[in-house]
Write an enzyme that holds these catalytic residues in place. Structure first.
Site, short mmCIF file in Angstrom:
data_model
loop_
_atom_site.label_atom_id
_atom_site.label_comp_id
_atom_site.label_asym_id
_atom_site.label_seq_id
_atom_site.Cartn_x
_atom_site.Cartn_y
_atom_site.Cartn_z
CG LEU A 38 -2.35 -0.69 1.23
CD1 LEU A 38 -3.04 -0.49 2.53
CD2 LEU A 38 -3.03 -0.30 0.15
CG ASP A 39 1.22 4.01 -3.35
OD1 ASP A 39 1.98 3.26 -3.57
OD2 ASP A 39 0.17 4.34 -4.31
N PRO A 40 2.37 4.77 0.83
CG PRO A 40 4.58 5.56 0.87
CD PRO A 40 3.50 5.30 0.02
CB VAL A 42 -3.03 4.05 0.23
CG1 VAL A 42 -4.42 3.32 0.41
CG2 VAL A 42 -3.05 4.90 -0.78
#
EC number: 5.4.99.25
Length: 307
Positions: A38-40, A42
């Protein structure tokens, strides 16, 4: 050693690797893996596998994902979300109708082809795309085929008459490997304006939903009390899609040594090359066996425990 799946609520501002490192400290083990980056920026569901559960990471990764978030129309960035530098702006002089937005979302539904964003972890020639991007280099990005099961508005879009932007609020169910940021950009393209993903939360992953997740604060409290193991779901959770076959004592003696089992022992009608069964002994899931049509029997696919 503890074994199981931790349904973590990943907070915004942390990378998935940061989460793994923190779980290693809290659970005092190196054997930890996550089930999909997961992107930071998100937040949401991030199943973490601990101990022998790391053997089921591939099954959690393969599961479908669900998200909710927002798309802002009127400008674009280098990263396709709000973290990047603005690279385009076009005023939305009048708000798009719900019907027009629904049509754009529908165009993205089904089996589609995506090109990953330059600011992503996809590797090309041994380097991450974001490494190329940070050095101002361009490289041909590989296409990927993904499936969008559902892509719908969850509430009416809002229009900012001063900024000349419009924000769409959506939910999406999709296959592994989908870049929701890229979906946002493609929705804008379908409407004829630049767009970014302006917010995202993962609602479901690996069979876990948002209301099943636990926070780092809860984990720390349980670790202090010596009860952190109570937060772990069994390995079975990642394999619930496979039919169970309970083994007899005699069968288990064969299976634990990797011996095949017959088609009849697999108990599935008309098995084919895609058929897999989860073998259980004394209420404990031991392994996955896959069917080999050429041999007309099941053979080991993944062993989880031999005692």
């Amino acid at each position: 050693m503890l074994n199981g799946i931790l349904p973590l609520y990943k907070p915004r501002g942390m990378t998935s690797f940061d989460c793994v490192a923190k779980i290693r400290r809290l659970y005092q083990t190196r054997k930890v893996g996550h089930s999909g980056t997961l992107d930071p920026n998100v937040g949401g569901v991030l199943p973490i596998c601990i101990g022998n559960a790391t053997k089921v990471v591939q099954f959690l990764v393969a599961s479908g994902k669900e998200y909710q978030g927002s798309i802002t129309l009127g400008f674009a960035t280098t990263t396709e979300d709000l973290d990047g530098d603005e690279i385009a702006r076009q005023a939305v002089d009048a708000p798009f109708s719900d019907a027009a937005i629904d049509d754009a979302l529908a165009q993205m539904t089904g089996d589609i082809t995506q090109i990953p964003p330059m600011f992503s972890a996809v590797k090309v020639n041994g380097r991450r795309l974001y490494d190329y991007a940070r050095h101002g280099e361009t490289v041909e990005r590989p296409q990927r085929h993904v499936t969008i099961t559902s892509f719908k508005q969850r509430q009416p879009a809002t229009y900012d008459s001063e900024a000349k932007t419009q924000t769409i609020y959506f939910t999406v169910a999709c296959s592994k490997g989908t870049y929701v940021r890229t979906l946002a950009v493609d929705v804008g393209r379908a409407l004829g304006v630049p767009a970014v993903m302006s917010d995202l939360t993962r609602l479901k992953s690996g069979g876990f939903t948002l209301d099943e997740t636990v926070t780092f604060e809860e984990i720390a409290a349980h670790a202090d009390a010596g009860t952190a193991g109570e937060l772990l779901a069994p390995i079975d959770k990642a394999l619930s899609q496979y039919p169970r076959v309970t083994l007899t004592d005699e069968q288990w003696q064969r299976v634990k040594n990797g011996a095949p089992i017959s088609a009849a022992e697999g108990q599935q009608s008309a098995p084919d090359a895609n058929t897999m069964v989860a073998l259980v002994y004394q209420n404990s899931l031991k392994c996955l066996y896959s069917y080999r049509p050429d041999e007309q029997r099941y053979k080991p696919f993944k062993m989880f425990a031999v005692n």
